[in-house]
Scaffold this motif. Structure first.
Motif, PDB file in Angstrom:
ATOM      1  N   PHE A  38       0.891  -1.349   0.108  1.00 22.06           N
ATOM      2  CA  PHE A  38      -0.012  -0.332   0.034  1.00 22.06           C
ATOM      3  C   PHE A  38       0.885   1.508  -0.210  1.00 22.06           C
ATOM      4  N   GLY A  63      -1.356   2.705  -3.491  1.00 19.16           N
ATOM      5  CA  GLY A  63      -1.875   3.865  -2.397  1.00 19.16           C
ATOM      6  C   GLY A  63      -0.875   4.988  -2.382  1.00 19.16           C
ATOM      7  N   ALA A  80      -5.777   3.930  -2.659  1.00 20.85           N
ATOM      8  CA  ALA A  80      -5.814   2.978  -1.924  1.00 20.85           C
ATOM      9  C   ALA A  80      -6.744   2.169  -1.975  1.00 20.85           C
ATOM     10  N   ALA A 107      -1.649   3.073   5.803  1.00 21.64           N
ATOM     11  CA  ALA A 107      -2.842   3.031   5.100  1.00 21.64           C
ATOM     12  C   ALA A 107      -3.770   3.720   5.646  1.00 21.64           C
TER      13      ALA A 107
END
Ligand code: ATP
Ligand code: MG
Length: 171
Positions: A38, A63, A80, A107
């Motif tokens: 991510f 992400g 993301a 994240a």
């Protein structure tokens, strides 16, 4: 085989390395792995290595750049979300026995997606899939929902002496 939810968190080195090690072991047993990163930053050597494993491992990167801090851009958030949706689809597809959400905790921390949406994915895990979530500062709700949580605790690290990430060792 029954699958569980594993979380590798903490401030010490080894979280992504552990997930990669597990992925390698899984492919050795013929299990199919979906590995999503991510906080895509620079190119990493694991990308090169995973590509050599052919269709045993599927690697995706979504992400934000790993160096963004504070407020993520709309594109980073959209990316993301897209990644998490794709990971969920992969998890439910029946094609993969191991799903790795590398840096998903980070994240969540930077609001690329909410903890609830990650919890939803965890709850939707089929019984025979192993789900691995990595990243420092795991949310308390993620820790509670997981079956296994390992904290990598930094005792000492050479980056404190100014040693940058080295190709093949950290990246
Ligand atoms: P690895 O990928 O080596 O297993 P990790 O996944 O446990 O490490 P992360 O928190 O994802 O560690 O950090 C990724 C990389 O960022 C580290 O390997 C290190 O190179 C770098 N890093 C982390 N914290 C620091 C820091 N405080 N100062 C400098 N570099 C750092
Ligand atoms: Mg990591």
């Amino acid at each position: 085989m029954k699958g569980y939810v594993q979380v590798y968190t903490g401030n010490g080195k080894g979280k992504t390395t552990a997930a990669l090690g597990l992925a390698l072991r899984a492919t050795g047993a013929g299990l199919k792995v979906f590995f999503i990163q991510f906080m895509k930053g620079m190119e990493s050597s694991e990308q090169v290595a995973l590509e050599k494993l052919g269709d045993l491992i599927t690697l995706k990167r979504y992400g934000a750049p790993s160096f963004i801090m504070d407020v993520p851009s709309q594109e980073d958030i959209a990316s993301a979300y897209e990644g998490l949706a794709e990971a969920k689809q992969a998890m439910l597809s029946g094609k993969y026995q191991v799903i790795v959400l590398d840096e998903a905790n980070v994240a969540v921390q930077y609001n690329l997606f909410s903890v609830e949406i990650l919890l939803d994915l965890m709850r939707a895990k089929p019984d025979d899939v192993e789900l691995i979530i990595t990243g420092r500062n795991a949310h308390q709700m993620i820790i509670e929902a997981a079956d296994l949580v390992t904290e990598m605790k930094e005792i000492k690290h050479y980056y404190q002496k100014g040693i940058p990430a080295r190709i093949g060792i950290e990246k």
